[in-house]
Write a protein that holds these residues in place. Structure first.
Motif, PDB file in Angstrom:
ATOM      1  N   PRO A 318      75.759   2.871  57.381  1.00 26.42           N
ATOM      2  CA  PRO A 318      75.637   2.179  58.680  1.00 26.42           C
ATOM      3  C   PRO A 318      76.885   1.373  59.034  1.00 26.42           C
ATOM      4  CG  PRO A 318      73.659   1.862  57.353  1.00 26.42           C
ATOM      5  CD  PRO A 318      74.693   2.451  56.455  1.00 26.42           C
ATOM      6  N   VAL A 319      77.469   0.703  58.033  1.00 31.14           N
ATOM      7  CA  VAL A 319      78.681  -0.077  58.279  1.00 31.14           C
ATOM      8  C   VAL A 319      79.845   0.852  58.620  1.00 31.14           C
ATOM      9  CG1 VAL A 319      80.324  -1.709  57.282  1.00 31.14           C
ATOM     10  CG2 VAL A 319      77.892  -1.895  56.726  1.00 31.14           C
ATOM     11  N   ASP A 321      79.745   3.798  59.947  1.00 32.43           N
ATOM     12  CA  ASP A 321      79.564   4.341  61.292  1.00 32.43           C
ATOM     13  C   ASP A 321      79.938   3.309  62.352  1.00 32.43           C
ATOM     14  OD1 ASP A 321      78.673   6.651  60.125  1.00 32.43           O
ATOM     15  OD2 ASP A 321      76.538   6.188  60.365  1.00 32.43           O
ATOM     16  N   GLN A 322      79.595   2.060  62.099  1.00 32.46           N
ATOM     17  CA  GLN A 322      79.899   1.004  63.059  1.00 32.46           C
ATOM     18  C   GLN A 322      81.411   0.791  63.165  1.00 32.46           C
ATOM     19  OE1 GLN A 322      77.141  -0.080  64.541  1.00 32.46           O
ATOM     20  NE2 GLN A 322      78.307  -1.240  66.052  1.00 32.46           N
ATOM     21  N   LYS A 325      83.343   3.393  65.202  1.00 32.08           N
ATOM     22  CA  LYS A 325      83.235   3.350  66.663  1.00 32.08           C
ATOM     23  C   LYS A 325      84.495   2.794  67.316  1.00 32.08           C
ATOM     24  CE  LYS A 325      78.173   3.037  66.917  1.00 32.08           C
ATOM     25  NZ  LYS A 325      77.014   2.210  67.340  1.00 32.08           N
TER      26      LYS A 325
END
Length: 538
Positions: A318-319, A321-322, A325
Motif C-alpha cells: 500500500p505504501v 503504491d501511494q 502515484k
C-alpha cells in the motif's frame, strides 16, 4: 523522426562498428593510457559520440543534443540524487563524531585482527558501499583498519579485495538501476539475475580476506566464522535482490553477515598473541580504549537503522503504491527515435519517480538522522552543500558518461557494436563478464561500465540467441571484480593510508585475486547460459 541504422557506413557492419567504438576507445585510452581526469575524459568521449551520431549515423543535431540531455538528467536524478544524500548522512555522523564511536564499537567486537577485517572491510564496507559507493568504502575502511593497528599495505589490500561482492548493488542499487535504464530491461529482472551471481562471490571473499590477513594459519583457524559470514551475506543479498528490493540488497546482506559473524562463538575469542604480533605491525589508535556511553553508541548506529526502516516501509505494497502515484511520465522533448524495425524506442519517454526513488528516501532518512544526532538545520544544510561541492567532479563524470551512453544507445551505435560482437556466438557468455571487468577497471565505476556496455551486451545477446538479462547482469557482476584494480580505487586506497605513489605495489598484490575471481565469474555465467546451471536463473 530519426530511424536507427545498423550499417550506416558503406552498408558494412564491420566498418560501422569500428567507427561506433571510437567514443568508447577514446574514453578508455584517456582514462587508462593518458591517465586523464575522469570528468574530462567523459566530456571528450561525449563530444566524440555526438560527432559519430551526427556525421556517421545522420542523427539530427537537435535529437543528438536531446539524447545527451536526457542521459545527463538521468545521471543527476536518480543516480547522483542517491549518492549525494547517502554521503550527506555519512558526513553528519563524522561531524558529530558518532562515526568515531562506531569505529570504536567495531574495535571492541573482537580483538582478533582476522575477525576485525571481516567486520570492518567486508560487513561495514558493504554497508558503506550500499549507502555511498564511489570509493568511500575503500577509503574509510582502510583508515579504520590502520587505526586498529594493521600495516598500511595490508589494510589497503584487504579493503580493496573486500569491495567486490556489494558493488553491483552499491549506492542504493545505482549500478543495476542504470543497467535497467540503458537496456530497457525490467529492474526487478536485472536485479534478480545479478542477485544469483554476486552472492557466489560473497561465499569466497571472506575466506580470501582471512588468508590475506594471516595466510594459511588465518584460513585454518577462522574459516568457520568467515564462511558463516559469507553464507549469511550471500543468502541475504540473494533474498533481498530477488524478493524485496535491489536498494536494500547490500544493507540487508551487510547486517546479516555481521550478525552471523558475531553469532559464531569462535569469532569472540581473544586472539593468540603470536597472531596479533604477526598481523598488527602498525600503530594502534589510542582513542580505541575510550569508553562510549551506551546511548551514544545507539545513536551512532541510528542512521543505518533509519535507512533500513524507511526503505522497508517503502516496500509495503500500500505504501509503495501511494509513493508511486507521485511518479511522472512524459515524452522527452525534441526526441523521436525508432529502431530499424520502425518501433519507437523507450528513450522517447522519460519516467521521473519523484518520491519513490532511493535518493528521496535517503533524504528522508538524512532528515531523521539530523534530528537523532542533534544536528541543527542550518548545519545540516551546510553539510549537504559541502557534500555537493565534494562530489562536483564525480557529478560531472557521471552526467557526461550517462550522456555519452544515451547518445550511443539512441543513435544506434551500441546496436551496431552489439550486432558485430554477436559473431562470438556462445563464447559471449564467457567474454561478457570480462567486458564489464575491463570497463570498471578503467572507469572505476560499475555504474559507468553498465551505462557504456549494457545496451551492447543486450543487443549481442539477442543476436546470438543468449539471454539478454543474463549478459546484462554478467556485465555488472564481472565489473565488480575490476573495482579493486581501477586506478581511481588504488589511488584512493594509497591516499587514505599514507602510501601515495605506491599504487603499483597494491596493484601487484590485488591483480591475481581480481583475475582469479573473474575467471570464477566467467565460468558461472557460462554455466548459467547452458543446461548445467540454467536452473539458477529466474
Amino acid at each position: 523522426m530519426y530511424v536507427q541504422e545498423l550499417e550506416p557506413l558503406a552498408d558494412s557492419l564491420g566498418l560501422s562498428a569500428l567507427v561506433a567504438t571510437l567514443p568508447l576507445v577514446i574514453v578508455l585510452v584517456l582514462l587508462g593510457g593518458v591517465r586523464m581526469k575522469a570528468h574530462l575524459a567523459g566530456l571528450i568521449g561525449l563530444a566524440a559520440a555526438a560527432l559519430v551520431a551526427t556525421l556517421a549515423y545522420g542523427m539530427p543535431v537537435g535529437q543528438t543534443l536531446s539524447s545527451a540531455a536526457q542521459g545527463a538528467v538521468f545521471g543527476l536524478f536518480p543516480i547522483l540524487w542517491i549518492v549525494v544524500n547517502a554521503l550527506w548522512v555519512y558526513r553528519m555522523t563524522v561531524r558529530t563524531r558518532h562515526f568515531d564511536i562506531l569505529r570504536r564499537s567495531f574495535g571492541r567486537l573482537s580483538d582478533d585482527p582476522r575477525i576485525q577485517a571481516l567486520v570492518v572491510a567486508f560487513c561495514f564496507g558493504a554497508l558503506l558501499e550500499a549507502l555511498a559507493g564511489f570509493g568511500a568504502p575503500v577509503a574509510i575502511c582502510s583508515v579504520m583498519l590502520v587505526a586498529l593497528g594493521f600495516d598500511p599495505v595490508r589494510a589497503a589490500v584487504v579493503a580493496l579485495v573486500a569491495n567486490t561482492a556489494p558493488v553491483a548493488f552499491g549506492a542504493m542499487g545505482t549500478p543495476v538501476v542504470t543497467l535497467a535504464q540503458v537496456t530497457d530491461l525490467p529492474l526487478d529482472t536485472v536485479a534478480s539475475v545479478v542477485g544469483r551471481q554476486t552472492p557466489l562471490l560473497a561465499l569466497v571473499v571472506p575466506l580470501v580476506l582471512v588468508f590475506l590477513v594471516d595466510g594459511r594459519r588465518g584460513l585454518r583457524e577462522t574459516w568457520v566464522p568467515a564462511l558463516a559470514c559469507g553464507v549469511a551475506f550471500a543468502v541475504a543479498q540473494f533474498a533481498a535482490s530477488n524478493y524485496v528490493s535491489a536498494q536494500l540488497a547490500d544493507i540487508g546482506a551487510a547486517l546479516a553477515g555481521a550478525g552471523a559473524l558475531m553469532a559464531v562463538p569462535h569469532a569472540r575469542r581473544p586472539a593468540a598473541e603470536p597472531v596479533r604480533a604477526a598481523v598488527l605491525t602498525g600503530t594502534r589508535s589510542e582513542d580505541l580504549d575510550e569508553e562510549d556511553p551506551r546511548p551514544e553508541v545507539l545513536r551512532a548506529y541510528a542512521p543505518y537503522a533509519l535507512i533500513v526502516v524507511i526503505f522497508s516501509i517503502a516496500q509495503i505494497p500500500p505504501v509503495k503504491d501511494q509513493l508511486a502515484k507521485a511518479t511522472r511520465v512524459f515524452d522527452w522533448p525534441f526526441l523521436n527515435v525508432v529502431n530499424p524495425d520502425g518501433d519507437p524506442v523507450g528513450g522517447n519517454v522519460f519516467t521521473w519517480p519523484i518520491v519513490s526513488t532511493g535518493g528521496t528516501l535517503v533524504l528522508l532518512a538524512g532528515v531523521c538522522t539530523a534530528a537523532v544526532l542533534g544536528v541543527h538545520a542550518r548545519v545540516a544544510l551546510k553539510e549537504w552543500a559541502a557534500t555537493v561541492h565534494e562530489l562536483r567532479f564525480a557529478i560531472l563524470t557521471v552526467t557526461s558518461v550517462l550522456a555519452l551512453a544515451y547518445v550511443m544507445n539512441l543513435s544506434g551505435q551500441a546496436a551496431t557494436i552489439g550486432h558485430f560482437v554477436a559473431a562470438a556466438g556462445a563464447g559471449l557468455a564467457f567474454l561478457s563478464p570480462v567486458l564489464g571487468w575491463f570497463g570498471v577497471a578503467v572507469s572505476g565505476s560499475d555504474t559507468s561500465a553498465n551505462a557504456l556496455f549494457g545496451a551492447l551486451q543486450v543487443t549481442a545477446a539477442r543476436e546470438s540467441g543468449l539471454s539478454p538479462e543474463l549478459l546484462a547482469a554478467a556485465n555488472s557482476s564481472g565489473g565488480v571484480l575490476g573495482k579493486m584494480i581501477s586506478p581511481q580505487n588504488l589511488t584512493i586506497a594509497c591516499a587514505a593510508v599514507g602510501l601515495a605513489g605506491r599504487e603499483g605495489d597494491l596493484l601487484r598484490k590485488v591483480l591475481p585475486w581480481s583475475l582469479g575471481l573473474l575467471l570464477v565469474m566467467c565460468l558461472i555465467v557460462v554455466g548459467q547460459s547452458s543446461p548445467v546451471l540454467e536452473w539458477m536463473l529466474p
